[in-house]
Write a protein that holds these residues in place. Sequence first.
Motif, PDB file in Angstrom:
ATOM      1  N   LYS A  19       0.809  -1.221   0.000  1.00  0.00           N
ATOM      2  CA  LYS A  19       0.000   0.000   0.000  1.00  0.00           C
ATOM      3  C   LYS A  19       0.843   1.271   0.000  1.00  0.00           C
ATOM      4  O   LYS A  19       0.304   2.365  -0.195  1.00  0.00           O
ATOM      5  CB  LYS A  19      -0.923   0.005   1.221  1.00  0.00           C
ATOM      6  CG  LYS A  19      -2.011  -1.060   1.190  1.00  0.00           C
ATOM      7  CD  LYS A  19      -2.832  -1.050   2.468  1.00  0.00           C
ATOM      8  CE  LYS A  19      -3.895  -2.132   2.461  1.00  0.00           C
ATOM      9  NZ  LYS A  19      -4.661  -2.176   3.733  1.00  0.00           N
ATOM     10  N   ALA A  20       2.128   1.144   0.223  1.00  0.00           N
ATOM     11  CA  ALA A  20       2.982   2.329   0.280  1.00  0.00           C
ATOM     12  C   ALA A  20       3.141   2.932  -1.108  1.00  0.00           C
ATOM     13  O   ALA A  20       3.336   2.225  -2.091  1.00  0.00           O
ATOM     14  CB  ALA A  20       4.350   1.957   0.841  1.00  0.00           C
ATOM     15  N   SER A  21       3.074   4.239  -1.182  1.00  0.00           N
ATOM     16  CA  SER A  21       3.205   4.915  -2.480  1.00  0.00           C
ATOM     17  C   SER A  21       4.665   5.182  -2.837  1.00  0.00           C
ATOM     18  O   SER A  21       4.991   5.402  -4.002  1.00  0.00           O
ATOM     19  CB  SER A  21       2.432   6.241  -2.451  1.00  0.00           C
ATOM     20  OG  SER A  21       2.944   7.085  -1.433  1.00  0.00           O
ATOM     21  N   SER A  22       5.538   5.185  -1.845  1.00  0.00           N
ATOM     22  CA  SER A  22       6.965   5.388  -2.083  1.00  0.00           C
ATOM     23  C   SER A  22       7.733   4.855  -0.883  1.00  0.00           C
ATOM     24  O   SER A  22       7.136   4.439   0.115  1.00  0.00           O
ATOM     25  CB  SER A  22       7.285   6.873  -2.305  1.00  0.00           C
ATOM     26  OG  SER A  22       6.976   7.624  -1.142  1.00  0.00           O
ATOM     27  N   SER A  23       9.049   4.882  -0.976  1.00  0.00           N
ATOM     28  CA  SER A  23       9.856   4.368   0.116  1.00  0.00           C
ATOM     29  C   SER A  23      11.211   5.055   0.135  1.00  0.00           C
ATOM     30  O   SER A  23      11.623   5.700  -0.824  1.00  0.00           O
ATOM     31  CB  SER A  23      10.020   2.851  -0.014  1.00  0.00           C
ATOM     32  OG  SER A  23      10.639   2.532  -1.236  1.00  0.00           O
ATOM     33  N   PHE A  24      11.905   4.907   1.241  1.00  0.00           N
ATOM     34  CA  PHE A  24      13.245   5.459   1.395  1.00  0.00           C
ATOM     35  C   PHE A  24      14.053   4.478   2.235  1.00  0.00           C
ATOM     36  O   PHE A  24      13.496   3.682   2.991  1.00  0.00           O
ATOM     37  CB  PHE A  24      13.210   6.833   2.071  1.00  0.00           C
ATOM     38  CG  PHE A  24      12.422   6.862   3.356  1.00  0.00           C
ATOM     39  CD1 PHE A  24      13.017   6.594   4.573  1.00  0.00           C
ATOM     40  CD2 PHE A  24      11.063   7.134   3.335  1.00  0.00           C
ATOM     41  CE1 PHE A  24      12.293   6.601   5.749  1.00  0.00           C
ATOM     42  CE2 PHE A  24      10.308   7.148   4.506  1.00  0.00           C
ATOM     43  CZ  PHE A  24      10.922   6.885   5.720  1.00  0.00           C
ATOM     44  N   VAL A  25      15.368   4.522   2.096  1.00  0.00           N
ATOM     45  CA  VAL A  25      16.226   3.622   2.866  1.00  0.00           C
ATOM     46  C   VAL A  25      16.671   4.305   4.146  1.00  0.00           C
ATOM     47  O   VAL A  25      16.508   5.516   4.319  1.00  0.00           O
ATOM     48  CB  VAL A  25      17.458   3.186   2.049  1.00  0.00           C
ATOM     49  CG1 VAL A  25      17.025   2.460   0.790  1.00  0.00           C
ATOM     50  CG2 VAL A  25      18.352   4.372   1.718  1.00  0.00           C
ATOM     51  N   HIS A  26      17.242   3.540   5.036  1.00  0.00           N
ATOM     52  CA  HIS A  26      17.771   4.108   6.264  1.00  0.00           C
ATOM     53  C   HIS A  26      19.033   4.899   5.936  1.00  0.00           C
ATOM     54  O   HIS A  26      19.838   4.489   5.108  1.00  0.00           O
ATOM     55  CB  HIS A  26      18.097   3.004   7.269  1.00  0.00           C
ATOM     56  CG  HIS A  26      18.192   3.502   8.672  1.00  0.00           C
ATOM     57  ND1 HIS A  26      19.271   4.236   9.116  1.00  0.00           N
ATOM     58  CD2 HIS A  26      17.350   3.406   9.726  1.00  0.00           C
ATOM     59  CE1 HIS A  26      19.094   4.553  10.398  1.00  0.00           C
ATOM     60  NE2 HIS A  26      17.933   4.061  10.785  1.00  0.00           N
ATOM     61  N   PHE A  27      19.205   6.024   6.633  1.00  0.00           N
ATOM     62  CA  PHE A  27      20.331   6.903   6.295  1.00  0.00           C
ATOM     63  C   PHE A  27      21.680   6.241   6.522  1.00  0.00           C
ATOM     64  O   PHE A  27      22.681   6.652   5.935  1.00  0.00           O
ATOM     65  CB  PHE A  27      20.258   8.230   7.052  1.00  0.00           C
ATOM     66  CG  PHE A  27      20.182   8.144   8.553  1.00  0.00           C
ATOM     67  CD1 PHE A  27      21.275   7.744   9.307  1.00  0.00           C
ATOM     68  CD2 PHE A  27      19.020   8.491   9.227  1.00  0.00           C
ATOM     69  CE1 PHE A  27      21.214   7.682  10.681  1.00  0.00           C
ATOM     70  CE2 PHE A  27      18.944   8.431  10.617  1.00  0.00           C
ATOM     71  CZ  PHE A  27      20.042   8.029  11.345  1.00  0.00           C
ATOM     72  N   ASP A  28      21.752   5.197   7.355  1.00  0.00           N
ATOM     73  CA  ASP A  28      23.067   4.612   7.602  1.00  0.00           C
ATOM     74  C   ASP A  28      23.614   3.843   6.410  1.00  0.00           C
ATOM     75  O   ASP A  28      24.793   3.470   6.399  1.00  0.00           O
ATOM     76  CB  ASP A  28      23.067   3.739   8.863  1.00  0.00           C
ATOM     77  CG  ASP A  28      22.338   2.416   8.697  1.00  0.00           C
ATOM     78  OD1 ASP A  28      21.732   2.189   7.637  1.00  0.00           O
ATOM     79  OD2 ASP A  28      22.363   1.608   9.646  1.00  0.00           O
ATOM     80  N   SER A  29      22.792   3.611   5.391  1.00  0.00           N
ATOM     81  CA  SER A  29      23.295   2.980   4.171  1.00  0.00           C
ATOM     82  C   SER A  29      23.866   4.013   3.204  1.00  0.00           C
ATOM     83  O   SER A  29      24.427   3.640   2.170  1.00  0.00           O
ATOM     84  CB  SER A  29      22.175   2.197   3.474  1.00  0.00           C
ATOM     85  OG  SER A  29      21.173   3.064   2.987  1.00  0.00           O
ATOM     86  N   VAL A  30      23.759   5.289   3.547  1.00  0.00           N
ATOM     87  CA  VAL A  30      24.198   6.364   2.655  1.00  0.00           C
ATOM     88  C   VAL A  30      25.290   7.220   3.288  1.00  0.00           C
ATOM     89  O   VAL A  30      26.314   7.490   2.666  1.00  0.00           O
ATOM     90  CB  VAL A  30      22.999   7.253   2.256  1.00  0.00           C
ATOM     91  CG1 VAL A  30      23.467   8.464   1.461  1.00  0.00           C
ATOM     92  CG2 VAL A  30      21.975   6.452   1.455  1.00  0.00           C
ATOM     93  N   VAL A  31      25.080   7.650   4.524  1.00  0.00           N
ATOM     94  CA  VAL A  31      26.035   8.576   5.144  1.00  0.00           C
ATOM     95  C   VAL A  31      27.299   7.847   5.581  1.00  0.00           C
ATOM     96  O   VAL A  31      27.328   6.626   5.712  1.00  0.00           O
ATOM     97  CB  VAL A  31      25.414   9.299   6.349  1.00  0.00           C
ATOM     98  CG1 VAL A  31      24.176  10.073   5.923  1.00  0.00           C
ATOM     99  CG2 VAL A  31      25.082   8.326   7.482  1.00  0.00           C
ATOM    100  N   GLN A  32      28.340   8.620   5.812  1.00  0.00           N
ATOM    101  CA  GLN A  32      29.624   8.074   6.213  1.00  0.00           C
ATOM    102  C   GLN A  32      29.549   7.516   7.645  1.00  0.00           C
ATOM    103  O   GLN A  32      28.693   7.904   8.443  1.00  0.00           O
ATOM    104  CB  GLN A  32      30.699   9.155   6.132  1.00  0.00           C
ATOM    105  CG  GLN A  32      30.882   9.740   4.735  1.00  0.00           C
ATOM    106  CD  GLN A  32      29.952  10.919   4.419  1.00  0.00           C
ATOM    107  OE1 GLN A  32      28.904  11.100   5.042  1.00  0.00           O
ATOM    108  NE2 GLN A  32      30.369  11.728   3.449  1.00  0.00           N
ATOM    109  N   LYS A  33      30.472   6.617   7.951  1.00  0.00           N
ATOM    110  CA  LYS A  33      30.475   5.948   9.257  1.00  0.00           C
ATOM    111  C   LYS A  33      30.514   6.960  10.401  1.00  0.00           C
ATOM    112  O   LYS A  33      29.789   6.822  11.396  1.00  0.00           O
ATOM    113  CB  LYS A  33      31.684   5.012   9.350  1.00  0.00           C
ATOM    114  CG  LYS A  33      31.831   4.329  10.710  1.00  0.00           C
ATOM    115  CD  LYS A  33      33.093   3.486  10.761  1.00  0.00           C
ATOM    116  CE  LYS A  33      33.300   2.904  12.159  1.00  0.00           C
ATOM    117  NZ  LYS A  33      34.550   2.098  12.250  1.00  0.00           N
ATOM    118  N   ALA A  34      31.346   7.972  10.277  1.00  0.00           N
ATOM    119  CA  ALA A  34      31.473   8.962  11.349  1.00  0.00           C
ATOM    120  C   ALA A  34      30.164   9.703  11.573  1.00  0.00           C
ATOM    121  O   ALA A  34      29.813  10.046  12.710  1.00  0.00           O
ATOM    122  CB  ALA A  34      32.587   9.951  11.014  1.00  0.00           C
TER     123      ALA A  34
END
Length: 462
Positions: free
Chosen positions: A410-425
């Motif tokens: 039923k979701a019209s869109s989605s996004f991933v968790h930011f920890d898969s994108v931002v740097q480790k620090a």
Amino acid sequence: MKKNLKVALTLLVAMSTVLAACGKNNNASSPEASPNESSSATGSESPGESSNIEPFTVSLRHIQIGEPQKFRKAILDDVVKKTEGEIPGLKFELDGIEDAVNRFTKLPAEMAAGNPPKIFDMFGGNADALKYAKAGRLLDLTPILDELGIKDKFLNVFSQFTLDGKIYGLPIGGNMEGVFYNTEIFSANGLNAPTTWDDLIKAADSLKAKGITPFATGSQAGWVPNMLVNTLIGRNVAANYPNGLTDGTLKWNSPEFVAAYATYGDWVKKGYFTKGELGKTYDDMLNEFAAGKAAMIFDGSWRSSAFKAGAVAANLEGKVGFIALPAIPDYKGDQTSINANYGNGYGFSSDLNDNELKAVTAFIKNLYNDEMQLRGLLEDGVLPSMKLSDEALANVTDPLVKQVMETMSKASSSFVHFDSVVQKAVNSETELQLQKLIANKATAQQVGDAIQKVQDSENAKK
């Protein structure tokens, strides 16, 4: 990223499958040995031929440790046993360690030194898989997928594992994050299922007044409360979340981000979460919910596997419902959007000899198929990364798993968790600052400012 995952959701509906991936879900307290971790090779050669076969080992790093991961570990053990039986001389050496230790400490050090295990648990995205691929540490899996004829059997799940058109990791499955609630507690207290924001807040206030914790929470590990924060942010940012954080088009200290932290801080002050949550673990969170001391948890869809016969919270079988976080008034983003992710799976070292390559190919064949994908869904609540046949889907009868699947469709869109994108620090700073917010040692604005300072520093290194 949103478009890719939305396409996967659309494909999923059309084929009666689901989209889902991590995070952060595989945390446990102590390693667990497996019969296969000390098993010998069980090659299929005849007795007369066995003396001519040179034994060899393949290292395999996994994060399926502890009681909560026993179903997922059982699947891995069966794949290991079958693969050892197919490849003469092969013996896997399994190394099970805690998720965060593997992701943030051990694997990065091994990658830097050029000596990772031959097979290892790995997260996708710029912070993990793509960084390792750029460094030449990962095996290009495209030829293997073509050889096995399974590339087109996957859903649209490779965006976090693809570099220059080549695939460097295979997500074992997916997930979304949302609200699990105890239907008996809600019914006994005359509360509606928390499908609207007003119902959710009313339930939290009513339960708190009666001495029932609204949300069981264990924030000793920062990734746990970050799950809810990520969804709050995703619902309040109109576009390009979370990718815009690394290119500077989004800011942690902008009003939309600060408002999300303010919402979490407000819930802390109102007593919606477990008292002393900073001293509670992820396992404590489940135990509190299972004991009926809390009415809800915000968790990943993988948690559905806990509420069935033989699982750690079997007493709640048939008594748990699941919903996406309800639409939030005055938030600016898509209020039907969900945090859905195919971010966790297996990677393979680029440094393989011929025997090791045969073992890796057989391992992939034995793990990524209808049978194992269905087992992951039925036994462990992991949403499939591959297109399941109608015959396989007919085996899905668990009402809670069906609720998860329907919620995602039923979701019209989605996004991933930011920890898969931002740097480790940056990710580490988000956990530190959120824990400060929970302890009332920082305001929402101070949290945003502190994280953005680290984000600016990391972005400047490019």
